[in-house]
Design an enzyme around this catalytic site. Sequence first.
Site, PDB file in Angstrom:
ATOM      1  N   LYS A  10       0.833  -1.212   0.000  1.00 50.76           N
ATOM      2  CA  LYS A  10       0.000   0.000   0.000  1.00 50.76           C
ATOM      3  C   LYS A  10       0.868   1.263   0.000  1.00 50.76           C
ATOM      4  O   LYS A  10       2.085   1.195   0.248  1.00 50.76           O
ATOM      5  CB  LYS A  10      -0.923  -0.044   1.231  1.00 50.76           C
ATOM      6  CG  LYS A  10      -1.899  -1.227   1.235  1.00 50.76           C
ATOM      7  CD  LYS A  10      -2.843  -1.146   2.435  1.00 50.76           C
ATOM      8  CE  LYS A  10      -3.799  -2.320   2.479  1.00 50.76           C
ATOM      9  NZ  LYS A  10      -4.784  -2.179   3.589  1.00 50.76           N
ATOM     10  N   TYR A  50     -12.728  -3.266  -2.579  1.00 53.95           N
ATOM     11  CA  TYR A  50     -13.129  -3.062  -1.179  1.00 53.95           C
ATOM     12  C   TYR A  50     -14.648  -3.015  -1.025  1.00 53.95           C
ATOM     13  O   TYR A  50     -15.161  -2.370  -0.121  1.00 53.95           O
ATOM     14  CB  TYR A  50     -12.477  -1.790  -0.631  1.00 53.95           C
ATOM     15  CG  TYR A  50     -11.017  -1.975  -0.249  1.00 53.95           C
ATOM     16  CD1 TYR A  50     -10.604  -3.037   0.559  1.00 53.95           C
ATOM     17  CD2 TYR A  50     -10.044  -1.079  -0.663  1.00 53.95           C
ATOM     18  CE1 TYR A  50      -9.273  -3.217   0.916  1.00 53.95           C
ATOM     19  CE2 TYR A  50      -8.700  -1.244  -0.309  1.00 53.95           C
ATOM     20  CZ  TYR A  50      -8.332  -2.312   0.480  1.00 53.95           C
ATOM     21  OH  TYR A  50      -7.016  -2.486   0.846  1.00 53.95           O
ATOM     22  N   ASN A 113      -1.782   0.052   7.088  1.00 47.05           N
ATOM     23  CA  ASN A 113      -1.254  -1.227   7.589  1.00 47.05           C
ATOM     24  C   ASN A 113      -0.396  -1.955   6.536  1.00 47.05           C
ATOM     25  O   ASN A 113      -0.244  -3.165   6.558  1.00 47.05           O
ATOM     26  CB  ASN A 113      -2.394  -2.107   8.120  1.00 47.05           C
ATOM     27  CG  ASN A 113      -3.445  -2.407   7.073  1.00 47.05           C
ATOM     28  OD1 ASN A 113      -3.283  -2.067   5.899  1.00 47.05           O
ATOM     29  ND2 ASN A 113      -4.510  -3.057   7.469  1.00 47.05           N
ATOM     30  N   HIS A 116      -2.019  -5.390   1.644  1.00 49.97           N
ATOM     31  CA  HIS A 116      -3.244  -6.161   1.471  1.00 49.97           C
ATOM     32  C   HIS A 116      -2.823  -7.560   1.049  1.00 49.97           C
ATOM     33  O   HIS A 116      -1.888  -7.702   0.244  1.00 49.97           O
ATOM     34  CB  HIS A 116      -4.128  -5.576   0.372  1.00 49.97           C
ATOM     35  CG  HIS A 116      -5.140  -6.570  -0.130  1.00 49.97           C
ATOM     36  ND1 HIS A 116      -6.307  -6.827   0.546  1.00 49.97           N
ATOM     37  CD2 HIS A 116      -5.111  -7.430  -1.192  1.00 49.97           C
ATOM     38  CE1 HIS A 116      -6.969  -7.777  -0.097  1.00 49.97           C
ATOM     39  NE2 HIS A 116      -6.262  -8.174  -1.154  1.00 49.97           N
ATOM     40  N   GLU A 127      -8.916 -11.579  -7.411  1.00 49.12           N
ATOM     41  CA  GLU A 127      -8.048 -10.391  -7.314  1.00 49.12           C
ATOM     42  C   GLU A 127      -6.912 -10.445  -8.344  1.00 49.12           C
ATOM     43  O   GLU A 127      -6.540  -9.425  -8.912  1.00 49.12           O
ATOM     44  CB  GLU A 127      -7.535 -10.254  -5.876  1.00 49.12           C
ATOM     45  CG  GLU A 127      -8.671  -9.892  -4.928  1.00 49.12           C
ATOM     46  CD  GLU A 127      -8.323  -9.895  -3.452  1.00 49.12           C
ATOM     47  OE1 GLU A 127      -7.143 -10.171  -3.094  1.00 49.12           O
ATOM     48  OE2 GLU A 127      -9.237  -9.623  -2.644  1.00 49.12           O
TER      49      GLU A 127
HETATM   50  P1  ADP Z   1      -7.817  -6.936   5.840  1.00 48.19           P
HETATM   51  O1  ADP Z   1      -7.066  -6.004   4.925  1.00 48.19           O
HETATM   52  O2  ADP Z   1      -7.038  -7.258   7.091  1.00 48.19           O
HETATM   53  O3  ADP Z   1      -8.348  -8.183   5.133  1.00 48.19           O
HETATM   54  P2  ADP Z   1     -10.514  -5.718   5.782  1.00 48.19           P
HETATM   55  O4  ADP Z   1     -10.796  -6.422   4.503  1.00 48.19           O
HETATM   56  O5  ADP Z   1     -11.516  -5.836   6.891  1.00 48.19           O
HETATM   57  O6  ADP Z   1      -9.088  -6.126   6.405  1.00 48.19           O
HETATM   58  O7  ADP Z   1     -10.355  -4.146   5.512  1.00 48.19           O
HETATM   59  C1  ADP Z   1      -9.749  -3.689   4.345  1.00 48.19           C
HETATM   60  C2  ADP Z   1      -8.819  -2.536   4.674  1.00 48.19           C
HETATM   61  O8  ADP Z   1      -9.612  -1.431   5.158  1.00 48.19           O
HETATM   62  C3  ADP Z   1      -7.813  -2.776   5.807  1.00 48.19           C
HETATM   63  O9  ADP Z   1      -6.651  -3.455   5.404  1.00 48.19           O
HETATM   64  C4  ADP Z   1      -7.503  -1.362   6.254  1.00 48.19           C
HETATM   65  O10 ADP Z   1      -6.567  -0.702   5.403  1.00 48.19           O
HETATM   66  C5  ADP Z   1      -8.861  -0.692   6.111  1.00 48.19           C
HETATM   67  N1  ADP Z   1      -9.597  -0.718   7.381  1.00 48.19           N
HETATM   68  C6  ADP Z   1     -10.223  -1.782   7.961  1.00 48.19           C
HETATM   69  N2  ADP Z   1     -10.822  -1.446   9.118  1.00 48.19           N
HETATM   70  C7  ADP Z   1     -10.578  -0.111   9.284  1.00 48.19           C
HETATM   71  C8  ADP Z   1     -10.924   0.857  10.276  1.00 48.19           C
HETATM   72  N3  ADP Z   1     -11.671   0.516  11.347  1.00 48.19           N
HETATM   73  N4  ADP Z   1     -10.490   2.131  10.132  1.00 48.19           N
HETATM   74  C9  ADP Z   1      -9.762   2.492   9.046  1.00 48.19           C
HETATM   75  N5  ADP Z   1      -9.407   1.642   8.054  1.00 48.19           N
HETATM   76  C10 ADP Z   1      -9.800   0.358   8.169  1.00 48.19           C
END
Ligand code: ADP
Length: 133
Positions: A10, A50, A113, A116, A127
């Site tokens: 990212k 997303y 974070n 992905h 994907e």
């Molecule tokens: P992951 O990437 O761990 O599979 P998700 O699919 O639930 O998690 O969420 C997609 C992305 O959305 C996350 O990697 C993160 O960048 C963002 N995200 C998820 N939850 C939050 C939150 N509460 N606040 C801000 N960004 C979030």
Amino acid sequence: MTEKTFVIIKPDGIQRQLIGKVIQRFEQANLTLEKMKMKTLTKEVLTEHYQHVSKQPFFPGLCAFMMECPVVLLILSGERAVARVRQLVGATDPLEAAPGTIRADFGTSKQRNVVHASDSLESATIEIERFFG
Ligand code: ADP
């Protein structure tokens, strides 16, 4: 079973010059880098990617973040690659991610974070087609 999985490094990972370190984690785990490219993502592809969080209040901020700069797209392969990559990446929130995972070591917030990674073999197939097809 040998699988293929999909990873995005990212914008925070690019801006903080973590590309090499992130790829090294996967290579050290004996995963094979099959394909790699840099790309600027669009609102359209992010809305598809997303879709499962598109009703969340953080969604507009997430899209803006993901378009801050070009990202790195990877296809990795190896034995049980999908689950192993998710394990190396760690939980969504870096504060909850297991010590030693990419997100625990480099992530700075739930949004920023670093990576992905596909969450299932099914998602990985979709994907890979979406971003490399
Ligand atoms: P992951 O990437 O761990 O599979 P998700 O699919 O639930 O998690 O969420 C997609 C992305 O959305 C996350 O990697 C993160 O960048 C963002 N995200 C998820 N939850 C939050 C939150 N509460 N606040 C801000 N960004 C979030």
